[in-house]
Design a protein around this motif. Structure first.
Motif, PDB file in Angstrom:
ATOM      1  N   GLY A 259       2.545  -7.657   6.134  1.00  0.00           N
ATOM      2  CA  GLY A 259       2.360  -6.639   5.182  1.00  0.00           C
ATOM      3  C   GLY A 259       3.762  -6.442   4.234  1.00  0.00           C
ATOM      4  O   GLY A 259       3.270  -6.202   2.956  1.00  0.00           O
ATOM      5  N   SER A 275      -2.613 -10.905   3.685  1.00  0.00           N
ATOM      6  CA  SER A 275      -3.834  -9.841   4.181  1.00  0.00           C
ATOM      7  C   SER A 275      -4.633 -10.135   5.317  1.00  0.00           C
ATOM      8  O   SER A 275      -4.759  -9.354   6.390  1.00  0.00           O
ATOM      9  CB  SER A 275      -4.479  -9.286   2.997  1.00  0.00           C
ATOM     10  OG  SER A 275      -5.697 -10.262   2.882  1.00  0.00           O
ATOM     11  N   SER A 278      -2.381 -10.049   8.296  1.00  0.00           N
ATOM     12  CA  SER A 278      -2.053  -8.588   8.800  1.00  0.00           C
ATOM     13  C   SER A 278      -3.428  -8.087   9.489  1.00  0.00           C
ATOM     14  O   SER A 278      -3.218  -7.448  10.668  1.00  0.00           O
ATOM     15  CB  SER A 278      -2.028  -7.858   7.734  1.00  0.00           C
ATOM     16  OG  SER A 278      -2.052  -6.296   7.754  1.00  0.00           O
ATOM     17  N   GLN A 279      -4.896  -8.471   8.892  1.00  0.00           N
ATOM     18  CA  GLN A 279      -5.770  -8.056   9.751  1.00  0.00           C
ATOM     19  C   GLN A 279      -6.081  -8.658  11.050  1.00  0.00           C
ATOM     20  O   GLN A 279      -6.644  -7.968  11.937  1.00  0.00           O
ATOM     21  CB  GLN A 279      -7.204  -8.106   8.957  1.00  0.00           C
ATOM     22  CG  GLN A 279      -7.174  -7.549   7.483  1.00  0.00           C
ATOM     23  CD  GLN A 279      -7.007  -6.000   7.681  1.00  0.00           C
ATOM     24  OE1 GLN A 279      -7.651  -5.230   8.283  1.00  0.00           O
ATOM     25  NE2 GLN A 279      -5.707  -5.658   7.236  1.00  0.00           N
ATOM     26  N   CYS A 351      -8.746  -1.980   2.206  1.00  0.00           N
ATOM     27  CA  CYS A 351      -7.903  -0.941   2.517  1.00  0.00           C
ATOM     28  C   CYS A 351      -8.342   0.501   3.430  1.00  0.00           C
ATOM     29  O   CYS A 351      -7.897   1.048   4.046  1.00  0.00           O
ATOM     30  CB  CYS A 351      -7.624  -0.048   1.205  1.00  0.00           C
ATOM     31  SG  CYS A 351      -6.792  -0.999   0.001  1.00  0.00           S
ATOM     32  N   THR A 389      -0.766  -2.397   4.113  1.00  0.00           N
ATOM     33  CA  THR A 389      -2.135  -2.861   3.509  1.00  0.00           C
ATOM     34  C   THR A 389      -2.554  -2.270   2.233  1.00  0.00           C
ATOM     35  O   THR A 389      -3.088  -3.002   1.175  1.00  0.00           O
ATOM     36  CB  THR A 389      -3.216  -3.000   4.485  1.00  0.00           C
ATOM     37  OG1 THR A 389      -2.787  -3.519   5.680  1.00  0.00           O
ATOM     38  CG2 THR A 389      -4.525  -3.446   3.896  1.00  0.00           C
TER      39      THR A 389
END
Length: 572
Positions: A259, A275, A278-279, A351, A389
């Protein structure tokens, strides 16, 4: 080219819809089918091909085939000028087939076949453009994934103690067994390499050297989700072995690192790749808390809007003549409102905007974090990473839609409905409606968290703060060096120097192996070993060959000397 793309699209789409219908039937009837085909029996060891059909494997396969069919049809337009389009489509189909092998199998041997197939075909796809950057990224990708392949092979050797590789049959009855805990540790390392958790995170942004349709497939539903799916299958053992706390810390730090890095990145595809990282950390973290169904649900929803993000990014990159720097983009709301609106919806779904696909899983995960007793460090990392995020998503939106247009004044940027946009529409509908629809279908009863008003509002407050940070701090052209030290920014923006560390981690063993090969295998060992034996045998055989070739002359010379000796003896 057109025929192979469209035929593949029709076949894969029809199979995906049938798998999705079957998965709903399996959920309703609570069915699990295990199909076995015995290949070889050797003493007490049985080698067999096993296929596991339950609602989870069928639904995941349906999503993989749905996204891959759209990506293949999208490639007809995106790769239109490529001379090797048929090879590209076949590689993508092999990639999907390897993922299906991995999804369907409760057997570690056939999981290894799909696992290695994913690694090999991903290498071929990353180096598809055949330049130095692609080759470097491909080597980093395949060598990082080889670590996971080795640990998976070691786990296969340990599981052989039980007489079968079908882990589902005995996993629930040997929880306290030391060997099974060792297997769990090895499989966790395998999952960390495939899903790019720290310290194996460097290959994921580097794999952006592949064509954009491949990136859409890799980052949504195939390669990076393989590790998460493996941990979903082994979730009960993960929770019992206490390795879940280690995985939770690693996943939280991965979320935080990616992030932060995405907020200082200017490459469009790398922002979306970070991203994804991050997920993946969010999925691994929820798995570590025992929420494997919720992690699987977020895996499916993330696949939808992440594939949509990459397809929109590919369209924008084409319009900007293969330029990926977001600093030259801007005013897209005026120039390309159709692509921009689709990208905006995908960003909001990422988001966790209310009632889009990402909301139903992310909000539930964060509320679950608030409802149980956890370490405050993990709690802070999860919530702060969620705010980051929102921050990088809003920063991307500001730089694409609102900032000044910085590209050439003479350009070919035009918003028209073509194949690339049509393929985005199916994913757009699923990104809007898929979260609510599949949350009602997958969960037999509503998941409700009873929290205080302050904790309920905390998720909304964190996301609002993230949006404000993205809009104000990271978006506009300001002197960032006044806020943070130059070296600190370089540290944050380079993923905490992980690419450099990975380079040395790969370079040193390769150079040491080359040195050993030169000095040992092709050096003194070769000289005193096989090469020397060969040379001695060759020398003696050549000598004997000379004797054989000159045998008559030897006889004559010998006879001449004997006659000469006899004459001398006679005369004297």
């Amino acid at each position: 080219m057109m025929n192979i793309c469209r035929i593949s699209f029709i076949y894969l789409m029809s199979i995906s819809l049938s798998f999705l219908m079957m998965s709903l039937y399996f959920i309703n009837m609570e069915l699990v089918y295990i199909l076995e085909w015995e290949i070889l029996t050797l003493n007490s060891m049985v080698v067999e091909m096993v296929i596991l059909l339950d609602w989870m494997s069928l639904m995941f396969m349906g999503f993989v085939l749905f996204i891959s069919s759209l990506v293949i049809f999208y490639s007809e337009d995106y790769m239109a000028g490529d001379m090797n389009i048929k090879r590209f489509i076949l590689l993508v189909i092999m990639f999907v087939f390897s993922m299906m092998m991995m999804i369907l199998s409760p057997n570690l041997i056939s999981i290894l076949l799909g696992w290695d197939g994913l690694g090999l075909v991903s290498y071929c796809l990353v180096i598809y453009y055949q330049n130095i950057k692609s080759f470097n990224a491909g080597m980093l990708t395949v060598l990082m994934n080889r670590v996971g392949d080795v640990t998976l092979l070691l786990s296969i050797a340990w599981v052989m103690n039980y007489g079968s590789w079908n882990f589902l049959f005995y996993m629930n009855y040997k929880m306290e067994n030391l060997e099974l805990n060792i297997v769990m540790l090895l499989l966790m390392i395998s999952a960390m390499t495939k899903s790019a958790q720290i310290p194996f995170s460097a290959w994921l942004p580097a794999a952006m050297a592949a064509p954009t349709p491949v990136s859409a497939l890799v980052h949504s539903s195939t390669l990076v989700t393989a590790g998460v799916y493996l941990m979903i299958r082994f979730n009960e053992l993960l929770m019992q072995s206490n390795f879940n706390m280690v995985l939770m810390l690693i996943a939280s730090v991965t979320m935080f690192m990616s992030g932060l890095g995405a907020n200082y990145e200017y490459d469009l595809k790398k922002i979306i790749a970070l991203s994804t990282l991050s997920q993946l950390g969010l999925m691994m973290g929820s798995l570590s808390m025992g929420m494997y169904k919720l992690a699987f649900f977020h895996l499916l929803m993330h696949a939808l809007f992440k594939a949509l993000l990459f397809l929109c990014a590919g369209s924008i990159i084409h319009l900007f003549n293969n330029m990926q720097d977001i600093r030259v983009m801007g005013s897209m709301s005026n120039l390309i409102p159709l692509i921009g609106s689709v990208l905006g919806v995908a960003n909001l779904a990422l988001c966790g905007f209310p009632f889009l696909a990402g909301f139903y899983s992310k909000d539930l995960m964060l509320e679950f974090m608030s409802s149980i007793n956890f370490n405050w460090v993990i709690y802070f990392l999860f919530y702060f990473s969620t705010g980051l995020t929102v921050s990088y998503s809003f920063r991307l939106s500001i730089m694409l839609f609102i900032q000044q247009f910085n590209y050439y004044s003479y350009n070919m940027i035009i918003d028209k409905i073509e194949i690339k946009i049509k393929m985005c529409w199916g994913l757009l509908v699923m990104s809007i409606l898929g979260g609510s629809a599949f949350s009602w279908l997958m969960f037999s009863f509503p998941k409700l968290m009873y929290l205080s008003l302050s904790l309920k509002m905390f998720v909304l407050v964190v996301m609002s703060l993230g949006a404000w940070i993205g809009l104000s701090v990271f978006s506009f052209k300001m002197n960032e060096y006044q806020l943070l030290n130059k070296y600190l920014i370089e540290f944050i923006g380079s993923m905490w120097f992980l690419p450099m560390l990975s380079y040395y981690f790969i370079k040193n063993p390769l150079f040491y192996g080359k040195f050993l090969l030169k000095m040992t295998d092709q050096g003194w060992l070769e000289y005193f070993g096989s090469q020397n034996i060969y040379m001695n045998l060759k020398k003696s055989s050549m000598m004997k060959l000379n004797f054989q070739n000159n045998m008559y002359m030897l006889f004559l010379i010998t006879m001449y000397f004997w006659v000469l000796i006899l004459l001398i003896m006679y005369l004297f």
